[in-house]
Every structure is written in structure tokens, then in C-alpha cells.
Design a protein around this motif. Structure first.
Motif, mmCIF file in Angstrom:
data_model
loop_
_atom_site.group_PDB
_atom_site.id
_atom_site.type_symbol
_atom_site.label_atom_id
_atom_site.label_comp_id
_atom_site.label_asym_id
_atom_site.label_seq_id
_atom_site.Cartn_x
_atom_site.Cartn_y
_atom_site.Cartn_z
ATOM 1 N N PRO A 112 0.822 -1.226 0.000
ATOM 2 C CA PRO A 112 0.000 0.000 0.000
ATOM 3 C C PRO A 112 0.850 1.268 0.000
ATOM 4 C CG PRO A 112 -0.794 -1.532 1.654
ATOM 5 C CD PRO A 112 0.476 -2.105 1.126
ATOM 6 N N CYS A 113 1.965 1.248 0.736
ATOM 7 C CA CYS A 113 2.846 2.420 0.774
ATOM 8 C C CYS A 113 3.437 2.697 -0.603
ATOM 9 C CB CYS A 113 3.975 2.214 1.785
ATOM 10 S SG CYS A 113 3.422 2.302 3.488
ATOM 11 N N LEU A 114 3.787 1.639 -1.308
ATOM 12 C CA LEU A 114 4.372 1.790 -2.632
ATOM 13 C C LEU A 114 3.338 2.346 -3.618
ATOM 14 C CD1 LEU A 114 7.031 1.312 -4.110
ATOM 15 C CD2 LEU A 114 6.191 -0.938 -4.785
ATOM 16 N N ILE A 115 2.122 1.796 -3.559
ATOM 17 C CA ILE A 115 1.058 2.267 -4.452
ATOM 18 C C ILE A 115 0.736 3.731 -4.157
ATOM 19 C CG2 ILE A 115 -1.385 1.993 -5.045
ATOM 20 C CD1 ILE A 115 -0.985 -1.049 -4.477
ATOM 21 N N LEU A 116 0.652 4.046 -2.868
ATOM 22 C CA LEU A 116 0.361 5.418 -2.460
ATOM 23 C C LEU A 116 1.455 6.381 -2.943
ATOM 24 C CD1 LEU A 116 -2.010 6.589 -0.859
ATOM 25 C CD2 LEU A 116 -0.576 6.564 1.176
ATOM 26 N N ALA A 117 2.699 5.916 -2.865
ATOM 27 C CA ALA A 117 3.820 6.757 -3.306
ATOM 28 C C ALA A 117 3.779 6.979 -4.809
ATOM 29 C CB ALA A 117 5.148 6.117 -2.894
ATOM 30 N N TYR B 30 6.056 7.252 3.780
ATOM 31 C CA TYR B 30 4.837 6.501 4.105
ATOM 32 C C TYR B 30 5.174 5.293 4.967
ATOM 33 C CZ TYR B 30 2.603 9.241 0.390
ATOM 34 O OH TYR B 30 2.127 10.246 -0.381
ATOM 35 N N LEU B 31 6.231 4.599 4.553
ATOM 36 C CA LEU B 31 6.584 3.374 5.271
ATOM 37 C C LEU B 31 7.072 3.684 6.692
ATOM 38 C CD1 LEU B 31 6.583 0.353 4.755
ATOM 39 C CD2 LEU B 31 8.986 0.510 4.110
ATOM 40 N N GLU B 32 7.839 4.768 6.826
ATOM 41 C CA GLU B 32 8.344 5.104 8.159
ATOM 42 C C GLU B 32 7.191 5.418 9.112
ATOM 43 O OE1 GLU B 32 10.860 8.533 8.550
ATOM 44 O OE2 GLU B 32 11.367 8.055 10.626
ATOM 45 N N ALA B 33 6.135 6.048 8.561
ATOM 46 C CA ALA B 33 5.000 6.431 9.400
ATOM 47 C C ALA B 33 4.355 5.216 10.069
ATOM 48 C CB ALA B 33 3.971 7.198 8.577
ATOM 49 N N VAL B 34 4.363 4.083 9.376
ATOM 50 C CA VAL B 34 3.672 2.903 9.913
ATOM 51 C C VAL B 34 4.619 1.798 10.377
ATOM 52 C CG1 VAL B 34 1.524 3.290 8.647
ATOM 53 C CG2 VAL B 34 3.364 1.993 7.561
ATOM 54 N N ALA B 35 5.932 2.026 10.201
ATOM 55 C CA ALA B 35 6.911 0.969 10.484
ATOM 56 C C ALA B 35 6.930 0.560 11.956
ATOM 57 C CB ALA B 35 8.304 1.411 10.047
ATOM 58 N N HIS C 250 11.293 28.152 4.078
ATOM 59 C CA HIS C 250 11.164 26.727 3.797
ATOM 60 C C HIS C 250 9.868 26.174 4.377
ATOM 61 C CE1 HIS C 250 12.471 22.573 3.276
ATOM 62 N NE2 HIS C 250 12.012 22.356 4.473
ATOM 63 N N PHE C 251 9.086 25.534 3.561
ATOM 64 C CA PHE C 251 8.009 24.757 4.157
ATOM 65 C C PHE C 251 8.000 23.341 3.615
ATOM 66 C CE2 PHE C 251 4.940 24.908 0.719
ATOM 67 C CZ PHE C 251 5.215 26.109 0.068
ATOM 68 N N VAL C 252 7.713 22.454 4.543
ATOM 69 C CA VAL C 252 7.753 21.042 4.227
ATOM 70 C C VAL C 252 6.482 20.677 3.471
ATOM 71 C CG1 VAL C 252 7.960 18.754 5.233
ATOM 72 C CG2 VAL C 252 9.048 20.678 6.339
ATOM 73 N N HIS C 253 6.612 19.794 2.534
ATOM 74 C CA HIS C 253 5.477 19.349 1.734
ATOM 75 C C HIS C 253 4.401 18.734 2.635
ATOM 76 C CE1 HIS C 253 3.343 17.203 -1.514
ATOM 77 N NE2 HIS C 253 3.843 18.182 -2.248
ATOM 78 N N TRP C 254 3.152 18.883 2.233
ATOM 79 C CA TRP C 254 2.063 18.386 3.097
ATOM 80 C C TRP C 254 2.144 16.876 3.284
ATOM 81 C CZ3 TRP C 254 -1.362 14.796 1.229
ATOM 82 C CH2 TRP C 254 -1.442 14.659 -0.163
ATOM 83 N N ILE C 255 2.716 16.176 2.324
ATOM 84 C CA ILE C 255 2.883 14.719 2.467
ATOM 85 C C ILE C 255 3.720 14.419 3.717
ATOM 86 C CG2 ILE C 255 3.981 12.678 1.446
ATOM 87 C CD1 ILE C 255 3.350 13.842 -1.315
ATOM 88 N N THR C 256 4.804 15.184 3.858
ATOM 89 C CA THR C 256 5.692 14.991 4.997
ATOM 90 C C THR C 256 4.972 15.280 6.306
ATOM 91 O OG1 THR C 256 7.361 15.887 3.493
ATOM 92 C CG2 THR C 256 8.042 15.482 5.752
ATOM 93 N N TRP C 257 4.182 16.354 6.302
ATOM 94 C CA TRP C 257 3.395 16.714 7.483
ATOM 95 C C TRP C 257 2.481 15.569 7.912
ATOM 96 C CZ3 TRP C 257 3.695 20.425 10.930
ATOM 97 C CH2 TRP C 257 4.305 21.638 10.596
ATOM 98 N N VAL C 258 1.713 15.084 6.963
ATOM 99 C CA VAL C 258 0.735 14.038 7.285
ATOM 100 C C VAL C 258 1.445 12.800 7.833
ATOM 101 C CG1 VAL C 258 -1.001 12.472 6.308
ATOM 102 C CG2 VAL C 258 -0.965 14.873 5.624
#
Lengths: 10, 215
Positions: B103-108, B127-132, B177-185
Motif C-alpha cells: 500500500p505504501c508503494l502504491i500510495l507513493a 509513508y513506510l516510516e510512518a507505519v513501520a 522553507h516549508f515542508v510538503h504536506w505529504i511529509t506533514w501528514v
């Protein structure tokens, strides 16, 4: 100034 | 680099050191999820593809090498070291971690900043780190009795991500500098997953009692 990821973080 | 980023990196570094200390000196990996460690090895391998091409600072390069080296050596220890591997709670560590990878790969592939190989891999690693940490949390829940080093390891890991969020807020206001919203989530999800553990960690610390998770 950047709108995206600088990738300067770990 | 601001103080929050540095503190975040340091707690991350300490979490790895605590784990290596446990494995190296006590020769035990009891309570540690190999599934989570394998996921972290994948996270660093896919995130630091730019290690030799995108030079930020010696600090960055050294830290990347440390995280890559430590994550792979921890996996090696838990799988192959003839004493350490005996203490691995194999029967308890049953989370099917590969179901997180796809799922992380597909999402990416679907949600990314730029559709290039490196960028998709970078996003996949976020994505993977978030759920690892999930297999590790499940294992903690199962074993319930958690030794000090394992508790500290998970605490430091959670603290690292929480400090990174403070760092992003700080950077948002002080730099352009602002971090991308993906990183935030991803960062928020990762921190929230640890929030429950934090609660019990502080409870046990406050009451000076051994850390135990409720059934």
C-alpha cells in the motif's frame, strides 16, 4: 525559498 | 539547522544506540520486533538513494551512513547472530509487515511531489516510516512486560518524530522553507501512533513503576 522538499532533513 | 531538528536527530540517534547497546552488551533482542527493524532498513535504503549525489553537509552524510549501517546491522544481528537471535520473540512478532509495504508503494506512485524514481522512493520511505513502528507496538502489547531499554527505545523513537514536527513549525515561521504536506501528514500519523505508548510511558515514570501496557 522553496515550495517543496529540500531533502535536507534525515 | 535549528535546535529542534538537532534534538530530533539526536533522540533518533540515541534510540538506535540504545537498541545496539541492548543487542551488543546484553546479547538480547527480547521485546524488539524484527519486522519493524526490517521496515526501517527498507525506509533508510529507499530514502537515502541520493546519499552520494545530493550533498547537503558532512553532518547529513554521516548521519545517513549511521542510520543505514545501524538499521542493517540490527537486522543482521537479530537474524543471524547465534546468541542474539535466540532471544528473539519470533512467535509473538507475527505482524505481517509485507502487507504494509505494497500500500505504501502504491500510495507513493499515486501521491508524490514529482514522478521520478528518486522522488517516488523518497515518498515511499516517508509513508513506510510512518507505519513501520506498528509491528513493534503490537509486540509490546503482546509481551506486556517491557524492559527498560525497549521502553526507552520506543520512547526515543516517538520523541524524534514529535521534535521533527516542532522543527517544521519552526522552519515554517523562521525560514521560507516549508515542508510538503505529504511529509506533514506522515510525521503526524507516526507521532500519533506513538501517543498511546507515551501516555503509559509517562504514567509509569510518574509513579516510578515498571512500564506495562494494558491488555
Amino acid at each position: 525559498p522553496t515550495g517543496g522538499n529540500l531533502h535536507d532533513e534525515l | 539547522m535549528n535546535i529542534f531538528r538537532l534534538a530530533g536527530d539526536m533522540t533518533h540517534l540515541f534510540s538506535v544506540l540504545v537498541l545496539l547497546l541492548k543487542i551488543h552488551t546484553i546479547k538480547s533482542c527480547a521485546g524488539i520486533s524484527l519486522k519493524t527493524q526490517e521496515l526501517y532498513a527498507i525506509v533508510f535504503a529507499t530514502r537515502y538513494l541520493d546519499i552520494f549525489t545530493n550533498h547537503i553537509s558532512p553532518y547529513n552524510t554521516i548521519m545517513k551512513l549511521i542510520f543505514l549501517g545501524s538499521s542493517f546491522s540490527i537486522v543482521w544481528y537479530m537474524r543471524y547472530h547465534k546468541i542474539v537471535r535466540r532471544s528473539y520473540d519470533k512467535d509473538q512478532d507475527t505482524f505481517r509487515h509485507y502487507i504494509l509495504i505494497l500500500p505504501c508503494l502504491i500510495l507513493a506512485l499515486l501521491i508524490n511531489e514529482k514522478f521520478t524514481f528518486k522522488e517516488v522512493m523518497w515518498t515511499f520511505s516517508l509513508y513506510l516510516e510512518a507505519v513501520a513502528i506498528l509491528p513493534q507496538l503490537v509486540l509490546l502489547q503482546r509481551t506486556r512486560n517491557i524492559d527498560n531499554l525497549t521502553g526507552q527505545y520506543v520512547f526515543l523513537l516517538g520523541a524524534y518524530r514529535a521534535l521533527y514536527i516542532v522543527n517544521w513549525i519552526y522552519r515554517y515561521f523562521t525560514e521560507d522553507h516549508f515542508v510538503h504536506w505529504i511529509t506533514w501528514v506522515c510525521g503526524l500519523v507516526q507521532t500519533l501512533l506513538c501517543a498511546d505508548f507515551f501516555y503509559y510511558y509517562f504514567q509509569s515514570w510518574k509513579n516510578n513503576m515498571k512500564l506495562q501496557l494494558p491488555a
